[in-house]
Design an enzyme around this catalytic site. Structure first.
Site, mmCIF file in Angstrom:
data_model
loop_
_atom_site.group_PDB
_atom_site.id
_atom_site.type_symbol
_atom_site.label_atom_id
_atom_site.label_comp_id
_atom_site.label_asym_id
_atom_site.label_seq_id
_atom_site.Cartn_x
_atom_site.Cartn_y
_atom_site.Cartn_z
ATOM 1 N N THR A 198 61.217 128.502 -22.361
ATOM 2 C CA THR A 198 60.222 127.595 -21.791
ATOM 3 C C THR A 198 59.580 128.354 -20.646
ATOM 4 O OG1 THR A 198 61.458 125.675 -22.460
ATOM 5 C CG2 THR A 198 60.153 125.410 -20.482
ATOM 6 N N THR A 229 65.248 125.100 -17.748
ATOM 7 C CA THR A 229 65.139 125.665 -19.095
ATOM 8 C C THR A 229 66.538 125.745 -19.698
ATOM 9 O OG1 THR A 229 64.519 127.639 -20.362
ATOM 10 C CG2 THR A 229 65.069 127.998 -18.060
ATOM 11 N N GLY A 230 66.608 125.633 -21.018
ATOM 12 C CA GLY A 230 67.902 125.628 -21.699
ATOM 13 C C GLY A 230 67.869 124.583 -22.793
HETATM 14 N N1 ASP Z 1 64.365 123.146 -22.597
HETATM 15 C C1 ASP Z 1 63.535 123.458 -23.740
HETATM 16 C C2 ASP Z 1 63.697 122.379 -24.769
HETATM 17 O O1 ASP Z 1 64.800 121.969 -25.064
HETATM 18 C C3 ASP Z 1 63.850 124.776 -24.355
HETATM 19 C C4 ASP Z 1 64.017 125.909 -23.410
HETATM 20 O O2 ASP Z 1 64.070 125.758 -22.212
HETATM 21 O O3 ASP Z 1 64.093 127.022 -23.889
HETATM 22 O O4 ASP Z 1 62.703 121.978 -25.337
#
Ligand code: ASP
Length: 271
Positions: free
Chosen positions: A157, A207-208
């Site tokens: 993200t 993010t995650g």
């Molecule tokens: N948090 C984002 C999601 O679950 C993905 C990411 O941060 O890579 O959409």
């Protein structure tokens, strides 16, 4: 005379392993985005404008999973999430599962400025874009070759948090979501308090794995750590939030945060 604060900005380009040799180029992309926001802050501009501009830069960079370069869902389509929020006013705008716009964060900003709602999803978000004359694009134009091939790619993200010379905090987060997600899946990023949050104590972008971040309402939890005690600074709150994600749900991720004094904090437990 009004107090003039020393501005600050931090951006992220997403959590998770980088499986190719793009690390240096990604770092350059983050640096360029931070400098775009920084130029606005240095001229006395608003934190809200700085985070939007920084995230537009990351959305337009095909290396990041947001805007151009977004990951694909299980139907091979791009559906994006984005949110923007201002701390002192608690104004927020977000779009979820949206296709056909080049910069979802700009559309989120228009939702914020419109003020009637906070989150518009899917077709409704596109209808709103049409009503306000927001430029559309062919959904395929955001699909980059690497993303078609990189079916193993899962995370990434983008986000920006800024503190301006008037002491105002703001945050913006944008994402293509997680790879191979079901159509209509909405992650943490556009949900206020989950992947994105700002009040007058702090501003946060996460993010995650969105499903874990949502369960812990992680961005708001991180700001609550700042509320709890005056001696908890940005860096401590960021570490506490990531530790919470790990201990409570055995999930991994990253967080960027600025507190009301302009101190920057960040933490991650991914590579
Ligand atoms: N948090 C984002 C999601 O679950 C993905 C990411 O941060 O890579 O959409």
């Amino acid at each position: 005379m009004a107090v003039v604060y020393s501005p600050s900005i931090i951006v992220h380009g997403g959590a998770g392993p980088i499986k190719d040799d793009s690390l240096a180029a990604r770092l350059e992309g983050c640096k360029a985005a931070a400098l775009t926001g920084w130029a606005i802050l240095q001229q006395g501009g608003a934190a809200l404008d700085a985070v939007e501009a920084a995230v537009v830069g990351l959305e337009d960079n095909p290396l990041f999973n947001a805007g151009t370069g977004s990951t694909l869902n299980s139907l091979g389509k791009i559906e994006m999430d984005a949110a923007i929020m201002e701390g002192h006013s608690l104004r927020a705008g977000a779009v979820a599962a949206v296709s056909g716009v080049k910069n979802p964060i700009k559309l989120a900003r228009r939702v914020l400025e419109d003020g009637r709602h906070i989150l518009l999803a899917g077709e409704g978000a596109l209808l709103f874009a049409r009503q306000i004359g927001f430029p559309e694009c062919a959904p395929e134009s955001l699909l980059v070759e690497g993303e078609k091939k990189r079916w193993q790619s899962k995370h990434g993200t983008v986000g920006a948090v800024a503190f301006d010379s008037a002491g105002r905090l703001a945050v913006a987060t944008s994402t293509g979501g997680i790879f191979n997600k079901l159509p209509g899946r909405v992650g943490d990023s556009p949900l206020i308090g989950c992947g994105t949050y700002a009040d007058d104590y702090g501003a946060v972008s996460c993010t995650g794995q969105g499903e874990a971040i949502m369960r812990l309402v992680l961005a708001k939890s991180a700001v609550d750590f700042l509320h709890e005690a005056d001696d908890i600074e940005a860096q401590t709150a960021a570490r506490m939030a990531i530790a919470h994600l790990e201990e409570r749900l055995q999930s991994t991720g990253g967080i960027i945060l600025i507190d009301r004094s302009g101190n920057i904090g960040y933490a991650r437990d991914t590579t």
